[in-house]
Design a protein around this motif. Sequence first.
Motif, PDB file in Angstrom:
ATOM      1  N   THR A 134       0.816  -1.220   0.000  1.00 13.17           N
ATOM      2  CA  THR A 134       0.000   0.000   0.000  1.00 13.17           C
ATOM      3  C   THR A 134       0.844   1.262   0.000  1.00 13.17           C
ATOM      4  O   THR A 134       0.286   2.363  -0.010  1.00 13.17           O
ATOM      5  CB  THR A 134      -0.954   0.025   1.207  1.00 13.17           C
ATOM      6  OG1 THR A 134      -0.192  -0.084   2.412  1.00 13.17           O
ATOM      7  CG2 THR A 134      -1.960  -1.112   1.137  1.00 13.17           C
ATOM      8  N   GLY A 135       2.170   1.117   0.035  1.00  8.78           N
ATOM      9  CA  GLY A 135       3.050   2.269  -0.043  1.00  8.78           C
ATOM     10  C   GLY A 135       3.338   2.653  -1.485  1.00  8.78           C
ATOM     11  O   GLY A 135       2.803   2.073  -2.434  1.00  8.78           O
ATOM     12  N   LEU A 136       4.215   3.626  -1.654  1.00  7.01           N
ATOM     13  CA  LEU A 136       4.547   4.093  -2.997  1.00  7.01           C
ATOM     14  C   LEU A 136       5.210   3.002  -3.822  1.00  7.01           C
ATOM     15  O   LEU A 136       4.986   2.909  -5.041  1.00  7.01           O
ATOM     16  CB  LEU A 136       5.454   5.320  -2.905  1.00  7.01           C
ATOM     17  CG  LEU A 136       4.801   6.590  -2.337  1.00  7.01           C
ATOM     18  CD1 LEU A 136       5.843   7.694  -2.181  1.00  7.01           C
ATOM     19  CD2 LEU A 136       3.655   7.056  -3.234  1.00  7.01           C
ATOM     20  N   VAL A 137       6.029   2.160  -3.171  1.00  6.67           N
ATOM     21  CA  VAL A 137       6.661   1.061  -3.898  1.00  6.67           C
ATOM     22  C   VAL A 137       5.601   0.096  -4.418  1.00  6.67           C
ATOM     23  O   VAL A 137       5.629  -0.313  -5.585  1.00  6.67           O
ATOM     24  CB  VAL A 137       7.666   0.317  -2.996  1.00  6.67           C
ATOM     25  CG1 VAL A 137       8.157  -0.966  -3.667  1.00  6.67           C
ATOM     26  CG2 VAL A 137       8.850   1.220  -2.658  1.00  6.67           C
ATOM     27  N   GLY A 138       4.657  -0.260  -3.551  1.00  2.00           N
ATOM     28  CA  GLY A 138       3.586  -1.165  -3.967  1.00  2.00           C
ATOM     29  C   GLY A 138       2.715  -0.565  -5.052  1.00  2.00           C
ATOM     30  O   GLY A 138       2.323  -1.255  -6.002  1.00  2.00           O
ATOM     31  N   SER A 139       2.403   0.733  -4.937  1.00  4.68           N
ATOM     32  CA  SER A 139       1.575   1.387  -5.951  1.00  4.68           C
ATOM     33  C   SER A 139       2.274   1.383  -7.298  1.00  4.68           C
ATOM     34  O   SER A 139       1.637   1.158  -8.340  1.00  4.68           O
ATOM     35  CB  SER A 139       1.254   2.821  -5.526  1.00  4.68           C
ATOM     36  OG  SER A 139       0.436   2.835  -4.362  1.00  4.68           O
ATOM     37  N   ALA A 140       3.581   1.633  -7.290  1.00  2.00           N
ATOM     38  CA  ALA A 140       4.339   1.603  -8.542  1.00  2.00           C
ATOM     39  C   ALA A 140       4.345   0.194  -9.135  1.00  2.00           C
ATOM     40  O   ALA A 140       4.176   0.017 -10.353  1.00  2.00           O
ATOM     41  CB  ALA A 140       5.768   2.086  -8.304  1.00  2.00           C
ATOM     42  N   LEU A 141       4.522  -0.807  -8.288  1.00  2.00           N
ATOM     43  CA  LEU A 141       4.515  -2.193  -8.750  1.00  2.00           C
ATOM     44  C   LEU A 141       3.160  -2.550  -9.354  1.00  2.00           C
ATOM     45  O   LEU A 141       3.083  -3.166 -10.440  1.00  2.00           O
ATOM     46  CB  LEU A 141       4.840  -3.122  -7.589  1.00  2.00           C
ATOM     47  CG  LEU A 141       4.780  -4.636  -7.876  1.00  2.00           C
ATOM     48  CD1 LEU A 141       5.804  -5.020  -8.928  1.00  2.00           C
ATOM     49  CD2 LEU A 141       4.996  -5.431  -6.588  1.00  2.00           C
ATOM     50  N   LEU A 142       2.083  -2.175  -8.681  1.00  2.00           N
ATOM     51  CA  LEU A 142       0.740  -2.470  -9.182  1.00  2.00           C
ATOM     52  C   LEU A 142       0.471  -1.757 -10.504  1.00  2.00           C
ATOM     53  O   LEU A 142      -0.173  -2.311 -11.400  1.00  2.00           O
ATOM     54  CB  LEU A 142      -0.301  -2.055  -8.139  1.00  2.00           C
ATOM     55  CG  LEU A 142      -0.337  -2.892  -6.859  1.00  2.00           C
ATOM     56  CD1 LEU A 142      -1.204  -2.212  -5.805  1.00  2.00           C
ATOM     57  CD2 LEU A 142      -0.849  -4.297  -7.146  1.00  2.00           C
ATOM     58  N   ALA A 143       0.963  -0.525 -10.630  1.00  2.00           N
ATOM     59  CA  ALA A 143       0.763   0.219 -11.872  1.00  2.00           C
ATOM     60  C   ALA A 143       1.477  -0.469 -13.039  1.00  2.00           C
ATOM     61  O   ALA A 143       0.925  -0.570 -14.144  1.00  2.00           O
ATOM     62  CB  ALA A 143       1.273   1.652 -11.705  1.00  2.00           C
ATOM     63  N   VAL A 144       2.682  -0.960 -12.789  1.00  3.26           N
ATOM     64  CA  VAL A 144       3.435  -1.647 -13.837  1.00  3.26           C
ATOM     65  C   VAL A 144       2.741  -2.949 -14.235  1.00  3.26           C
ATOM     66  O   VAL A 144       2.584  -3.249 -15.430  1.00  3.26           O
ATOM     67  CB  VAL A 144       4.874  -1.925 -13.371  1.00  3.26           C
ATOM     68  CG1 VAL A 144       5.590  -2.861 -14.344  1.00  3.26           C
ATOM     69  CG2 VAL A 144       5.647  -0.626 -13.227  1.00  3.26           C
TER      70      VAL A 144
END
Length: 307
Positions: free
Chosen positions: A278-288
Amino acid sequence: MPRRPADLRLFLLTAYGLAWLFALPIWLTGASLASPLIMVSGVAMMFTPALAVLAVRLYGRRRAAPGTTWREWARRTGLTLGERRGRTLALVAMAWFGTPLLAAAAIALSAALGLLSVDLEGLSLFREGLAAVSPGQAPSVDPGTLAVVQIVAAFLIAPLINSVAAFGEEWGWRGWLLPRLMPLGTRRALLVSGVIWGLWHAPLTLRGYNYPELGAWAAPMFVVFCVAYGALLGWLRLYSGSIWPAVVGHGALNASGGLVLLVGDAADPPNLVVAGITGLVGSALLAVVSAALFKWRPVERPAPVAV
């Protein structure tokens, strides 16, 4: 049947209005994030989008000429398994087991980038949490064993249990709202529905829910996550023609989102704004992942949901 702006207004008014109504006790009592009232209100809120779908259906039947049958309307809002049941069931399995793997990948990526300190051997943060729950008492079960049980449950059991409440959201956000917005184009529909979904959480996120260190700023931060994760859930919905893969995926996310707190280091606690799914790293991963899925398997625009 042509869709009217009134159906969207009614949907949003019902979903948002009931969400704030169910969260009102939290605000009136000043309950902390650790209060059981947060959990009770949160679960009640999750059913408000489904109630909004029913409100739209009732409004349409009363105000308009007869439209689609219940069976056809249920199909268009994703309650069936879609035209290809085998595909839908495969996507359910992918969402069930793939979501915890994404949560684990977000943890690993956060650690690899130096944004998260983990304590896999001592599980110090997890032990600290257990001690806070039962101060002065030794845990009846070895924390290592308990951690393994929780991880297994996050993969095998909790996604199904959490899917009951997740259905309340997914029937509304991905079942009704996303197809309703598709005339905007796929990208805009995903963006707008993700923002709407994220802002709907405001009764909780304005209190710091999910990101306690941010306070009220947790609300816009969670919108970022909802846009990224909403795109993945949107692909599951659009590609299958059914809400059930998204329901299970949502339930699996709720089951595995806290794994970062299980493996964290008490000496250097996780910054949830950055680390984890749910952090920025996870959001970036989900977007990719979402972008890859839309490119790998493009979706068809669903039929409009007549009320």
